[in-house]
Scaffold this motif. Structure first.
Motif, PDB file in Angstrom:
ATOM      1  N   ILE A   1       0.845  -1.197   0.000  1.00 20.02           N
ATOM      2  CA  ILE A   1       0.000   0.000   0.000  1.00 20.02           C
ATOM      3  C   ILE A   1       0.879   1.244   0.000  1.00 20.02           C
ATOM      4  CG2 ILE A   1      -1.770   1.291   1.261  1.00 20.02           C
ATOM      5  CD1 ILE A   1      -2.717  -1.346   2.459  1.00 20.02           C
ATOM      6  N   THR A   2       0.575   2.199  -0.876  1.00 17.22           N
ATOM      7  CA  THR A   2       1.239   3.498  -0.836  1.00 17.22           C
ATOM      8  C   THR A   2       0.584   4.315   0.275  1.00 17.22           C
ATOM      9  OG1 THR A   2       1.698   3.445  -3.207  1.00 17.22           O
ATOM     10  CG2 THR A   2       1.760   5.599  -2.124  1.00 17.22           C
ATOM     11  N   CYS A   3       1.341   4.614   1.307  1.00 18.85           N
ATOM     12  CA  CYS A   3       0.771   5.241   2.505  1.00 18.85           C
ATOM     13  C   CYS A   3       1.047   6.744   2.508  1.00 18.85           C
ATOM     14  CB  CYS A   3       1.351   4.609   3.774  1.00 18.85           C
ATOM     15  SG  CYS A   3       0.962   2.851   3.941  1.00 18.85           S
ATOM     16  N   LEU A   4      -0.020   7.518   2.724  1.00 20.57           N
ATOM     17  CA  LEU A   4       0.079   8.968   2.799  1.00 20.57           C
ATOM     18  C   LEU A   4      -0.550   9.448   4.104  1.00 20.57           C
ATOM     19  CD1 LEU A   4      -1.065   9.799  -0.852  1.00 20.57           C
ATOM     20  CD2 LEU A   4       1.294   9.696  -0.002  1.00 20.57           C
ATOM     21  N   SER A   5      -0.223  10.670   4.486  1.00 21.34           N
ATOM     22  CA  SER A   5      -0.796  11.250   5.701  1.00 21.34           C
ATOM     23  C   SER A   5      -0.804  12.763   5.574  1.00 21.34           C
ATOM     24  CB  SER A   5       0.008  10.822   6.936  1.00 21.34           C
ATOM     25  OG  SER A   5       1.351  11.284   6.843  1.00 21.34           O
ATOM     26  N   GLY A   6      -1.495  13.418   6.512  1.00 19.22           N
ATOM     27  CA  GLY A   6      -1.515  14.869   6.533  1.00 19.22           C
ATOM     28  C   GLY A   6      -2.413  15.475   5.467  1.00 19.22           C
ATOM     29  N   ASP A   7      -2.561  16.779   5.517  1.00 22.70           N
ATOM     30  CA  ASP A   7      -3.467  17.477   4.607  1.00 22.70           C
ATOM     31  C   ASP A   7      -3.045  17.318   3.150  1.00 22.70           C
ATOM     32  OD1 ASP A   7      -4.890  18.281   6.797  1.00 22.70           O
ATOM     33  OD2 ASP A   7      -4.031  20.301   6.877  1.00 22.70           O
ATOM     34  N   GLU A   8      -1.752  17.490   2.881  1.00 23.77           N
ATOM     35  CA  GLU A   8      -1.272  17.345   1.501  1.00 23.77           C
ATOM     36  C   GLU A   8      -1.421  15.906   1.023  1.00 23.77           C
ATOM     37  OE1 GLU A   8      -0.389  19.752  -0.611  1.00 23.77           O
ATOM     38  OE2 GLU A   8      -1.033  21.111   0.994  1.00 23.77           O
ATOM     39  N   GLY A   9      -1.187  14.971   1.908  1.00 24.80           N
ATOM     40  CA  GLY A   9      -1.350  13.575   1.555  1.00 24.80           C
ATOM     41  C   GLY A   9      -2.791  13.230   1.212  1.00 24.80           C
ATOM     42  N   LEU A  10      -3.741  13.842   1.915  1.00 23.88           N
ATOM     43  CA  LEU A  10      -5.160  13.599   1.631  1.00 23.88           C
ATOM     44  C   LEU A  10      -5.518  14.088   0.233  1.00 23.88           C
ATOM     45  CD1 LEU A  10      -7.957  12.696   2.507  1.00 23.88           C
ATOM     46  CD2 LEU A  10      -8.284  14.951   3.576  1.00 23.88           C
ATOM     47  N   ILE A  11      -5.020  15.250  -0.122  1.00 20.97           N
ATOM     48  CA  ILE A  11      -5.286  15.787  -1.465  1.00 20.97           C
ATOM     49  C   ILE A  11      -4.735  14.846  -2.528  1.00 20.97           C
ATOM     50  CG2 ILE A  11      -4.706  17.662  -3.061  1.00 20.97           C
ATOM     51  CD1 ILE A  11      -4.777  19.550  -0.610  1.00 20.97           C
ATOM     52  N   GLU A  12      -3.506  14.395  -2.327  1.00 17.40           N
ATOM     53  CA  GLU A  12      -2.884  13.478  -3.286  1.00 17.40           C
ATOM     54  C   GLU A  12      -3.656  12.170  -3.384  1.00 17.40           C
ATOM     55  OE1 GLU A  12       1.419  11.214  -3.982  1.00 17.40           O
ATOM     56  OE2 GLU A  12       1.238  12.841  -2.501  1.00 17.40           O
ATOM     57  N   ALA A  13      -4.105  11.649  -2.232  1.00 15.28           N
ATOM     58  CA  ALA A  13      -4.832  10.379  -2.217  1.00 15.28           C
ATOM     59  C   ALA A  13      -6.162  10.492  -2.952  1.00 15.28           C
ATOM     60  CB  ALA A  13      -5.056   9.930  -0.774  1.00 15.28           C
ATOM     61  N   LEU A  14      -6.848  11.610  -2.809  1.00 11.44           N
ATOM     62  CA  LEU A  14      -8.147  11.786  -3.454  1.00 11.44           C
ATOM     63  C   LEU A  14      -8.015  11.963  -4.966  1.00 11.44           C
ATOM     64  CD1 LEU A  14      -9.801  14.188  -0.855  1.00 11.44           C
ATOM     65  CD2 LEU A  14     -10.454  11.815  -1.301  1.00 11.44           C
ATOM     66  N   LYS A  15      -6.959  12.597  -5.415  1.00  9.31           N
ATOM     67  CA  LYS A  15      -6.819  12.920  -6.834  1.00  9.31           C
ATOM     68  C   LYS A  15      -6.694  11.683  -7.723  1.00  9.31           C
ATOM     69  CE  LYS A  15      -4.965  17.624  -6.717  1.00  9.31           C
ATOM     70  NZ  LYS A  15      -3.800  18.490  -7.023  1.00  9.31           N
ATOM     71  N   THR A  16      -6.253  10.564  -7.157  1.00  9.76           N
ATOM     72  CA  THR A  16      -6.071   9.352  -7.973  1.00  9.76           C
ATOM     73  C   THR A  16      -7.158   8.312  -7.739  1.00  9.76           C
ATOM     74  OG1 THR A  16      -4.690   8.289  -6.284  1.00  9.76           O
ATOM     75  CG2 THR A  16      -3.568   9.675  -7.917  1.00  9.76           C
ATOM     76  N   ALA A  17      -8.135   8.600  -6.904  1.00 10.20           N
ATOM     77  CA  ALA A  17      -9.069   7.576  -6.412  1.00 10.20           C
ATOM     78  C   ALA A  17     -10.200   7.303  -7.396  1.00 10.20           C
ATOM     79  CB  ALA A  17      -9.636   7.991  -5.056  1.00 10.20           C
TER      80      ALA A  17
END
Length: 310
Positions: A173-189
């Motif tokens: 799993i590519t793991c992200l966190s924090g506000d910037e990580g949330l934006i990145e996670a949503l953009k590819t979903a």
């Protein structure tokens, strides 16, 4: 010494839990008197469900721990009468059931199964979905359930991104966190799975702004908690085509009222809070192990952080 353990879930659950709990207590070498009606001042441990009979814990002065049978604790964590240690339920049956529900509904969308289910006689139109490797999935929430679902999907070949409040490192799993990580996670979903706890920080995390970040035509699966979604914002995104479909298992009010728009929207699938159920056989092992730990002076498993709310 005999331990008095109170079973404080709904009465209809007693029949399925009683023999399994007694068997697990014996296997752990625990001398337990299990009952639904111990006098409060004599109770050593409480096996609890938020919809059960105990709501005021003040009289349970001898109680060493309250063990929730549910994964979620939002209905109890703010109870000011509960001063005893509180544990949440993490068990392999519940975890496996959630991973299978998420995987099944992801595959339903990925393989475009609805097109075939609605096919009329003589309709020979063909559709060829991409391979799993070309369908990115994002999971918000990387607790036990999110990790299990993510790893099952990754095992099939889906590229899985996970987001959590604190940074995680999970194989596959590519793991992200924090506000910037949330934006990145949503953009590819292309598929967005919601498995966050219900806390003030997560309420309405799916809102007009976050929905606009999704790839157009994304699908949302919510087996987590109803308040994660701003319902009006999701309905608007469905109407605009920003979100192609939503499969929802949890809601702010349950059962979902008959006049709720979700029941009648053609792009919404409602399931009645069935994504993951605590299995008595596997849950009993966790309960017995925690009582053993309590008596041995060892840390409890899955202790709830009251400040974080889970």
């Amino acid at each position: 010494m005999t331990l008095n353990v109170l079973f404080a879930a709904r009465p209809e659950r007693w029949e399925s839990y009683e023999p399994i709990l007694k068997s697990e207590f014996a296997r752990q070498g625990l001398d337990v008197a299990l009952s639904t009606d111990h006098p409060p001042e004599t109770v050593d441990y409480i096996i609890y469900a938020p919809n059960g009979p105990v709501q005021d814990f003040t009289a349970y002065t001898r109680c060493k721990a309250v063990m929730n049978l549910w994964a979620g604790v939002e209905q109890i964590v703010g109870n000011e009468t509960l001063t005893q240690p509180l544990t949440r339920m993490v068990e392999e049956g519940l975890t496996g059931g959630m991973a299978e529900w998420v995987t099944g509904h992801t595959l339903r969308y990925h393989l475009e199964m609805d097109l075939d289910l609605a096919r009329k006689p003589g309709d020979w139109s063909q559709h060829n979905p991409p391979l799993a490797r070309d369908r990115p999935v994002t999971i918000l929430g990387l607790g036990q359930l999110g990790q299990a679902a993510g790893q099952m999907l990754a095992g099939i070949g889906f590229p899985v991104t996970g987001w959590s409040r604190t940074q995680k490192d999970i194989e596959g799993i590519t793991c992200l966190s924090g506000d910037e990580g949330l934006i990145e996670a949503l953009k590819t979903a292309q598929v967005l799975v919601l498995l966050l706890p219900d806390t003030p920080a997560t309420t309405n995390i799916i809102n007009p702004e976050s929905l606009a970040l999704l790839p157009k035509g994304a699908v949302i699966l919510n087996p987590g908690r109803g308040p994660l979604i701003d319902d009006d914002a999701l309905l608007a995104a469905l109407d605009l085509g920003q979100v192609a479909h939503a499969t929802l298992d949890v809601f702010r009010t349950e059962p979902l009222p008959e006049d709720h728009p979700y029941w009648h929207h053609p792009k919404v699938t409602v399931t009645p809070h069935i994504a993951a159920e605590t299995r008595p056989a596997t849950a009993a092992r966790v309960v017995a192990e925690n009582i053993r730990r309590g008596e041995a002076g060892e840390p409890f498993l899955y202790l709830v952080d009251r400040d974080q709310g889970y």
